[in-house]
Write a protein that holds these residues in place. Structure first.
Motif, PDB file in Angstrom:
ATOM      1  N   ALA A  61       8.383 -48.735 -27.733  1.00  0.00           N
ATOM      2  CA  ALA A  61       9.650 -48.299 -27.127  1.00  0.00           C
ATOM      3  C   ALA A  61      10.247 -47.132 -27.911  1.00  0.00           C
ATOM      4  O   ALA A  61      10.752 -46.166 -27.328  1.00  0.00           O
ATOM      5  N   ASN A 108      14.685 -47.959 -21.599  1.00  0.00           N
ATOM      6  CA  ASN A 108      13.837 -49.128 -21.441  1.00  0.00           C
ATOM      7  C   ASN A 108      14.634 -50.319 -21.971  1.00  0.00           C
ATOM      8  O   ASN A 108      15.605 -50.130 -22.704  1.00  0.00           O
ATOM      9  N   SER A 168       9.817 -55.909 -21.462  1.00  0.00           N
ATOM     10  CA  SER A 168      10.147 -54.491 -21.276  1.00  0.00           C
ATOM     11  C   SER A 168      10.443 -54.241 -19.809  1.00  0.00           C
ATOM     12  O   SER A 168      10.206 -55.107 -18.960  1.00  0.00           O
ATOM     13  N   ALA A 169      10.933 -53.052 -19.523  1.00  0.00           N
ATOM     14  CA  ALA A 169      11.341 -52.702 -18.161  1.00  0.00           C
ATOM     15  C   ALA A 169      10.273 -53.069 -17.128  1.00  0.00           C
ATOM     16  O   ALA A 169       9.083 -52.856 -17.349  1.00  0.00           O
ATOM     17  N   ARG A 192      16.522 -48.019 -14.038  1.00  0.00           N
ATOM     18  CA  ARG A 192      16.336 -47.180 -15.218  1.00  0.00           C
ATOM     19  C   ARG A 192      16.770 -45.760 -14.910  1.00  0.00           C
ATOM     20  O   ARG A 192      16.465 -45.229 -13.863  1.00  0.00           O
ATOM     21  N   PHE A 246      20.260 -48.461 -18.425  1.00  0.00           N
ATOM     22  CA  PHE A 246      19.259 -49.490 -18.140  1.00  0.00           C
ATOM     23  C   PHE A 246      19.992 -50.729 -17.671  1.00  0.00           C
ATOM     24  O   PHE A 246      20.928 -51.192 -18.319  1.00  0.00           O
ATOM     25  N   HIS A 270      17.647 -52.675 -25.595  1.00  0.00           N
ATOM     26  CA  HIS A 270      17.365 -51.517 -24.760  1.00  0.00           C
ATOM     27  C   HIS A 270      17.293 -50.284 -25.653  1.00  0.00           C
ATOM     28  O   HIS A 270      17.609 -50.340 -26.834  1.00  0.00           O
TER      29      HIS A 270
END
Length: 153
Positions: free
Chosen positions: A34, A44, A64-65, A71, A76, A105
């Motif tokens: 990330a 993210n 994670s996303a 996004r 986020f 995030h």
């Protein structure tokens, strides 16, 4: 690029309690990925999963996303059910030992700090779930970490 997290963080509370946060290799690797993408991608994020023991938190993994999350470069919003499915699966596989620790995030900046929106969301989560909680914002060079271990009496 040097990792912005170490496997173990510790600090003393105002009351003199020692608090520790431990990160598994998998969690450190996922945060490092990330971090590498922070300046080039939309934000993210996801949930932090781990173990709570007295004054220690053990971060085992993060999500994670996912496709249904919202996004943007500077936003986020976790909305995809896959985060909750991952939480449920890990919780079941660990026989209830691994659970929700908090949210993370990224911010597209070198040294992140919480926005008003972040603070509002964290206050909402704290009101719903209480302590302990962990909130992390990953930046390109540093991270922001806020751990809430006990409610003030």
């Amino acid at each position: 690029m040097q990792s912005i997290l170490s496997p173990r963080l510790q600090y003393l509370s105002e009351r003199g309690d020692l608090h520790q946060i431990f990160f598994s290799k998998k969690a450190l690797d996922d945060f490092e990925i990330a971090q590498k993408n922070t300046m080039m991608s939309d934000e993210n994020g996801g949930i932090i999963l781990g173990i709570i023991e007295e004054n220690s938190l053990y971060v085992e993994s993060i999500t994670s996303a996912c496709v249904k999350d919202e996004r943007a470069r500077y936003a986020f919003l976790r909305q995809d059910e896959k985060h909750l499915e991952a939480w449920s699966s890990i919780n079941s596989d660990s026989k209830g030992r691994i659970g929700y620790l908090g949210e993370w995030h990224s911010h597209p900046e070198k040294n992140p700090s919480p926005s008003k929106i972040d603070r509002k969301e964290w206050t909402k989560i704290r009101g719903e779930l209480g302590a302990p909680l962990l909130f992390i914002i990953i930046g390109a060079e540093t991270m922001y970490l806020e751990g809430i271990f006990k409610e003030h009496v």
